[in-house]
Write a protein that holds these residues in place. Structure first.
Motif, PDB file in Angstrom:
ATOM      1  N   LYS A   1      -7.282  -3.600  -7.455  1.00  0.00           N
ATOM      2  CA  LYS A   1      -8.526  -3.856  -8.181  1.00  0.00           C
ATOM      3  C   LYS A   1      -9.755  -3.920  -7.278  1.00  0.00           C
ATOM      4  CE  LYS A   1      -6.460  -4.101 -12.103  1.00  0.00           C
ATOM      5  NZ  LYS A   1      -6.700  -3.079 -13.157  1.00  0.00           N
ATOM      6  N   VAL A   2      -9.551  -4.094  -5.975  1.00  0.00           N
ATOM      7  CA  VAL A   2     -10.702  -4.268  -5.070  1.00  0.00           C
ATOM      8  C   VAL A   2     -10.822  -3.164  -4.025  1.00  0.00           C
ATOM      9  CG1 VAL A   2     -10.703  -6.766  -5.372  1.00  0.00           C
ATOM     10  CG2 VAL A   2      -9.357  -5.775  -3.526  1.00  0.00           C
ATOM     11  N   VAL A   3      -9.765  -2.409  -3.761  1.00  0.00           N
ATOM     12  CA  VAL A   3      -9.800  -1.327  -2.771  1.00  0.00           C
ATOM     13  C   VAL A   3      -9.925   0.003  -3.517  1.00  0.00           C
ATOM     14  CG1 VAL A   3      -8.581  -0.178  -0.898  1.00  0.00           C
ATOM     15  CG2 VAL A   3      -8.406  -2.664  -1.153  1.00  0.00           C
ATOM     16  N   PRO A   4     -11.016   0.734  -3.328  1.00  0.00           N
ATOM     17  CA  PRO A   4     -11.231   1.983  -4.094  1.00  0.00           C
ATOM     18  C   PRO A   4     -10.122   3.015  -3.919  1.00  0.00           C
ATOM     19  CG  PRO A   4     -13.262   1.281  -3.021  1.00  0.00           C
ATOM     20  CD  PRO A   4     -12.180   0.405  -2.483  1.00  0.00           C
ATOM     21  N   SER A   5      -9.608   3.162  -2.686  1.00  0.00           N
ATOM     22  CA  SER A   5      -8.575   4.179  -2.459  1.00  0.00           C
ATOM     23  C   SER A   5      -7.295   3.852  -3.225  1.00  0.00           C
ATOM     24  CB  SER A   5      -8.284   4.296  -0.959  1.00  0.00           C
ATOM     25  OG  SER A   5      -7.858   3.049  -0.430  1.00  0.00           O
TER      26      SER A   5
ATOM     27  N   ALA B   1       4.504  -9.558  -2.109  1.00  0.00           N
ATOM     28  CA  ALA B   1       3.919  -8.248  -1.792  1.00  0.00           C
ATOM     29  C   ALA B   1       3.389  -7.565  -3.052  1.00  0.00           C
ATOM     30  CB  ALA B   1       4.960  -7.366  -1.109  1.00  0.00           C
ATOM     31  N   SER B   2       4.104  -7.696  -4.167  1.00  0.00           N
ATOM     32  CA  SER B   2       3.646  -7.086  -5.422  1.00  0.00           C
ATOM     33  C   SER B   2       2.340  -7.716  -5.896  1.00  0.00           C
ATOM     34  CB  SER B   2       4.724  -7.248  -6.504  1.00  0.00           C
ATOM     35  OG  SER B   2       5.928  -6.626  -6.117  1.00  0.00           O
ATOM     36  N   ILE B   3       2.229  -9.043  -5.769  1.00  0.00           N
ATOM     37  CA  ILE B   3       0.995  -9.726  -6.174  1.00  0.00           C
ATOM     38  C   ILE B   3      -0.169  -9.284  -5.289  1.00  0.00           C
ATOM     39  CG2 ILE B   3      -0.138 -11.978  -6.315  1.00  0.00           C
ATOM     40  CD1 ILE B   3       2.576 -13.163  -7.078  1.00  0.00           C
ATOM     41  N   ILE B   4       0.086  -9.181  -3.993  1.00  0.00           N
ATOM     42  CA  ILE B   4      -0.967  -8.752  -3.059  1.00  0.00           C
ATOM     43  C   ILE B   4      -1.489  -7.374  -3.432  1.00  0.00           C
ATOM     44  CG2 ILE B   4      -1.412  -8.081  -0.670  1.00  0.00           C
ATOM     45  CD1 ILE B   4       0.488 -10.347   0.173  1.00  0.00           C
TER      46      ILE B   4
END
Length: 452
Positions: free
Chosen positions: A92-96, A83-86
């Motif tokens: 880095k890819v989701v702006p929110s 879960a931490s890696i996800i």
């Protein structure tokens, strides 16, 4: 060095943190002796040793658990790590989420809460893997009663038990981080790795018969050489000079200081090896699911094609992870905003290009180092006589990187705690820093009295 260890127990706060850490780690290890009802554990362990193979070995190393043992803490912290890696990737890819991560400690607290929520469904999936994997094999071999295992209520109970065990381990890790010394999750993983060492050494001694003293001595020398190499590369940095712009305010000059931007050689850490290992576990699971042996024969552990593709994946994931975590344009913009620049380079785009070029070269060296560490277990098990695969995995791959990295981080934190209280650190560097600080402090105070 001995004075540094004595100082650890001289300071009440540090002594309390050490005792809390050791007590929680002991509670974590006790969880591996709390059984799941309905399983003959001795026969299950024998079956797991025969059929677990490389997949269980690498997953045990990553999780700090013991897949196939069917104890309370069987899953370890692997679901939480997943879960931490996800979320590290999503930030880095989701702006929110990226905006949330820039809010400081409050935003990080919310992301940590999301990580805990995501751990539960990952626990359920991995618990199903244990139920349909080693426990199903154990039932077919008569280790578990077939009628009991066929009950959906019994499987649900196992599912809840394994999930609860992982949540307890996650809570123990967070308590160590908050009230103990070091990162709790990292210490738990290291404890799971080190706990297997006595059985591995016993297996090595029994397989070498009369030459076990020579084998253990060679193993110690080899281990020391590997650790020295890992410490050298882990501590290695490419320091880029940063100059602050000068500003005149009245008759005073502000700024103009020179400092350095450190770029670690092994910027990606252990993550590329973890990703590459998972990529090889998936085909093995597909083979077992469809009842084939294609991937098992094509990518046999230690074979030529296995080492070739494994090395290529480590290289690819090294550059992938570094590109996600290291943003040259963002660093260049921050330097420009705060009046900093790299000497000889124009701030902005030119600085970003330079940082990207340097990071590419540094990552190339770090990826080569990771490839050597990753393929070391296969090389040792194939060329060193009577070398058990589990012991070979401890001398290379994720295990040795995790152990050395956690110990280095732990020593740094203990040194900082000692130096803050004017005690000598565990090493000469910390001791010298403490002496210089104390001397300069006394000198400045005496100078102040003289001036007065």
């Amino acid at each position: 060095m001995s004075a540094g260890f004595t100082n650890l127990f001289r300071v009440p706060e540090i002594r309390r943190k050490i005792l809390i850490t050791l007590g929680l780690l002991l509670a974590y290890r006790i969880g591996f002796h709390v059984p799941i009802p309905g399983v003959n554990y001795h026969q299950l362990q024998v079956l797991s040793d025969q059929t677990g193979g490389f997949a269980f070995g690498i997953m045990n190393a990553l999780s700090g658990g013991a897949l196939g043992s069917c104890m309370l803490f069987t899953l370890g912290v692997m679901p939480y790590i997943s879960a931490s890696i996800i979320f590290s990737l999503l930030v880095k890819v989701v702006p929110s989420l990226e905006a949330l991560s820039k809010e400081g400690q409050a935003g990080q607290k919310i992301i940590n809460q999301y990580t805990r929520y995501a751990t539960v469904p990952i626990c359920v999936i991995q618990a199903l893997f244990v139920i349909l994997g080693p426990m199903k094999d154990a039932t077919a071999s008569g280790v578990i009663d077939a009628e009991l295992f066929a009950s959906p209520l019994y499987k649900l109970g196992i599912l809840v038990t394994l999930t609860t065990g992982t949540l307890i381990v996650m809570w123990i890790g967070e308590q160590i981080t908050e009230y103990g010394i070091g990162n709790g999750i990292s210490l738990i993983i290291m404890a799971g790795i080190v706990a297997d060492m006595p059985s591995m050494l016993t297996q090595l001694a029994s397989s070498t018969e009369g030459n076990w003293i020579q084998s253990v001595a060679q193993l110690i020398v080899l281990y020391v050489l590997i650790v020295v190499g890992i410490v050298y590369v882990t501590k290695g940095q490419r320091r880029i000079p940063i100059q602050q712009g000068r500003q005149m305010r009245g008759r005073r000059v502000y700024g103009g200081q020179r400092h350095y931007l450190p770029l670690r050689v092994n910027q990606a850490g252990v993550m590329p090896i973890i990703f590459a290992s998972v990529m090889f576990i998936i085909p093995t699971a597909l083979d077992k699911l469809f009842g084939t042996t294609f991937f098992e024969r094509a990518f046999a552990w230690g074979g030529f094609w296995y080492i070739l593709f494994y090395s290529a994946l480590v290289f690819v994931f090294s550059f992938f992870w570094t590109s996600l975590m290291f943003q040259p344009k963002e660093i260049a913009d921050n330097l420009k905003e705060y009046g900093g620049f790299v000497p000889g380079l124009r701030p902005g785009a030119r600085t970003a290009e330079f940082l990207e070029s340097v990071m590419f070269k540094v990552t190339l060296a770090g990826a080569t180092f990771l490839v050597v560490i990753a393929v070391l277990p296969q090389v040792l098990s194939s060329n060193v006589p009577n070398m058990p695969p589990g012991l070979a995995m401890f001398l290379g791959g994720t295990s040795i990187l995790i152990v050395v990295g956690v110990i280095l981080d732990l020593v740094d934190k203990v040194n900082s705690m000692l130096v803050m209280r004017r005690y000598e650190g565990l090493g000469e560097a910390g001791a010298g820093w403490a002496r210089r600080s104390a001397t300069s402090g006394s000198g400045s105070s005496s100078g102040g009295r003289g001036a007065a």
